[in-house]
Design a protein around this motif. Structure first.
Motif, PDB file in Angstrom:
ATOM      1  N   LYS A   1       0.837  -1.195   0.000  1.00  0.00           N
ATOM      2  CA  LYS A   1       0.000   0.000   0.000  1.00  0.00           C
ATOM      3  C   LYS A   1       0.873   1.246   0.000  1.00  0.00           C
ATOM      4  O   LYS A   1       1.935   1.298   0.626  1.00  0.00           O
ATOM      5  CB  LYS A   1      -0.929   0.005   1.215  1.00  0.00           C
TER       6      LYS A   1
ATOM      7  N   GLU B   1      -0.062   4.546   0.930  1.00  0.00           N
ATOM      8  CA  GLU B   1      -0.268   5.589   1.933  1.00  0.00           C
ATOM      9  C   GLU B   1       0.758   5.576   3.062  1.00  0.00           C
ATOM     10  O   GLU B   1       1.182   6.649   3.515  1.00  0.00           O
ATOM     11  CB  GLU B   1      -1.690   5.521   2.508  1.00  0.00           C
TER      12      GLU B   1
ATOM     13  N   TRP C   1       3.604   7.864   2.307  1.00  0.00           N
ATOM     14  CA  TRP C   1       3.281   9.252   1.978  1.00  0.00           C
ATOM     15  C   TRP C   1       3.853  10.195   3.035  1.00  0.00           C
ATOM     16  O   TRP C   1       3.486  10.121   4.207  1.00  0.00           O
ATOM     17  CB  TRP C   1       1.771   9.422   1.877  1.00  0.00           C
TER      18      TRP C   1
ATOM     19  N   ASP D   1       1.136  16.200   2.663  1.00  0.00           N
ATOM     20  CA  ASP D   1       0.935  17.262   1.676  1.00  0.00           C
ATOM     21  C   ASP D   1       1.920  18.411   1.837  1.00  0.00           C
ATOM     22  O   ASP D   1       2.238  19.099   0.862  1.00  0.00           O
ATOM     23  CB  ASP D   1      -0.493  17.798   1.766  1.00  0.00           C
TER      24      ASP D   1
ATOM     25  N   GLN E   1      -5.585   4.872  -5.932  1.00  0.00           N
ATOM     26  CA  GLN E   1      -5.107   4.691  -4.559  1.00  0.00           C
ATOM     27  C   GLN E   1      -4.530   6.007  -4.019  1.00  0.00           C
ATOM     28  O   GLN E   1      -4.794   6.385  -2.874  1.00  0.00           O
ATOM     29  CB  GLN E   1      -4.044   3.582  -4.526  1.00  0.00           C
TER      30      GLN E   1
ATOM     31  N   GLY F   1      -6.852   8.596  -2.768  1.00  0.00           N
ATOM     32  CA  GLY F   1      -7.453   8.314  -1.472  1.00  0.00           C
ATOM     33  C   GLY F   1      -6.798   9.072  -0.338  1.00  0.00           C
ATOM     34  O   GLY F   1      -7.367   9.155   0.759  1.00  0.00           O
ATOM     35  N   PHE F   2      -5.605   9.670  -0.575  1.00  0.00           N
ATOM     36  CA  PHE F   2      -4.942  10.396   0.515  1.00  0.00           C
ATOM     37  C   PHE F   2      -4.342  11.740   0.112  1.00  0.00           C
ATOM     38  O   PHE F   2      -3.846  12.474   0.981  1.00  0.00           O
ATOM     39  CB  PHE F   2      -3.875   9.527   1.199  1.00  0.00           C
ATOM     40  N   THR F   3      -4.365  12.115  -1.162  1.00  0.00           N
ATOM     41  CA  THR F   3      -3.870  13.439  -1.541  1.00  0.00           C
ATOM     42  C   THR F   3      -4.473  13.888  -2.867  1.00  0.00           C
ATOM     43  O   THR F   3      -4.835  13.055  -3.710  1.00  0.00           O
ATOM     44  CB  THR F   3      -2.332  13.458  -1.665  1.00  0.00           C
TER      45      THR F   3
END
Length: 343
Positions: free
Chosen positions: A224, A226, A229, A232, A262, A265-267
């Motif tokens: 995965k 994330e 990451w 931001d 994918q 989903g987070f940025t």
């Protein structure tokens, strides 16, 4: 073992796994020295800025207009560039359009290549550096053991005062590099990335466009993204790496879609295809059309970098007459290409 040998072995591992990727160095020490001699500099000497000391310093270059341009980047990584721009000029002639992003590779421990970044800019292209941390570890970077080198690098970025895209430890979600999944945890990777970013901030090196560059997920779908990451506040572009191979995904959606979904989903950071090309063969013209049209259709994808090398396979646009013709036809799309010096 040299970094180039490590890259070849890493790539061989990927080929065996069926991913068929091509992240390889494009610039040799010999080529760097030849370029510096042509400029009258001593090989290996730090290329500093104005030494007069009395001139008023320029304000830091504002990279913000380059982050989400109205048109798409048309980028290239080419043999010997940007030390020598002949291969880039040849690419431009065949593509019918000048690239505005030139990628090259730098090993950990190399100085910041001011001359190469300037050479790209003088041509009309933003330099894009893939910074490969061979010979160190993410734990050592995060703990501060490499701070002197990182600060020196950042100071050189600040002194040159030109924009540069910097991708640290690309393809971290793969297994083929030492900073990848087999030897490095996601927590150590993110800590190292954040630490480097913070040191650049302390040194006032705000000319950097920070690129976080995972590989497309299909070779290792259980990994995965994330957890890798950095956040931001630490990333400007998400630079997805993915090639069209004879075996594997053959459309834009099948190659990049699952990875991009994918990531979304987070940025919401802009996406760029940081490395791509198509394997020589019957599928190549269709792959080229897929790349251009898929990128053009997505407002959140700001362009791509074509790996124009005959290495492991012939990734070059001129590997066949139909491939070259197709690339030129697609590159004529007015949505691709703009003057980076006047974004």
């Amino acid at each position: 073992m040299s970094s180039s040998v490590r890259r070849v072995r890493a790539l061989a591992a990927v080929l065996v796994a069926g991913a068929l990727l091509a992240g390889c160095s494009t610039f040799s020490e010999e080529g760097r020295d030849q370029y510096e001699r042509s400029r009258g500099a001593q090989p290996g000497a730090v290329d500093g800025g104005d030494s007069g000391g009395s001139a008023k310093p320029e304000p830091p270059y504002d990279v913000r207009p380059l982050l989400e341009p109205e048109k798409k980047y048309l980028g290239v990584a080419a043999d010997g560039a940007p030390a020598r721009m002949g291969a880039v000029e040849d690419f431009a002639g065949r593509a019918g359009k000048k690239p505005n992003l030139v990628e090259f590779y730098s090993a950990w421990g190399d100085r910041y290549e001011q001359a190469l970044v300037r050479n790209s800019w003088d041509y009309g292209a933003l330099a894009f550096i893939a910074w490969e941390p061979f010979g160190t570890s993410m734990k050592d970077i995060a703990s501060g053991k490499e701070d002197a080198y990182i600060r020196e690098y950042a100071q050189s970025v600040r002194e040159l005062n030109l924009p540069v895209a910097l991708s640290f430890a690309h393809e971290m979600n793969g297994f083929w590099y030492p900073w990848g999944t087999e030897r490095t945890s996601a927590a150590d990777f993110t800590a190292a990335y954040q630490h480097i970013h913070d040191l650049f901030g302390e040194e006032g090196a705000t000319q950097v466009i920070w690129v976080w560059s995972p590989n497309v997920t299909h070779p290792m779908p259980k990994v995965k993204l994330e957890p890798y990451w950095p956040g931001d506040d630490y990333v400007d572009w998400v630079g997805v790496v993915g090639y069209y191979a004879d075996t594997g995904p053959s459309t834009y959606q099948s190659l990049y879609g699952p990875t991009m979904a994918q990531i979304r989903g987070f940025t919401r950071k802009p996406l760029i295809i940081a490395e791509t090309a198509a394997q020589a063969g019957e599928r190549k013209p269709a792959a080229i059309r897929s790349l251009f049209r898929g990128t053009a259709e997505r407002d959140d994808v700001i362009g791509f970098v074509w790996f124009n090398f005959d290495k492991e396979t012939d990734w070059r646009i001129e590997s066949g007459p139909l491939s070259e013709k197709t690339f030129k036809q697609e590159a004529a799309d007015p949505r691709f290409g703009f003057d980076v010096t006047k974004p």
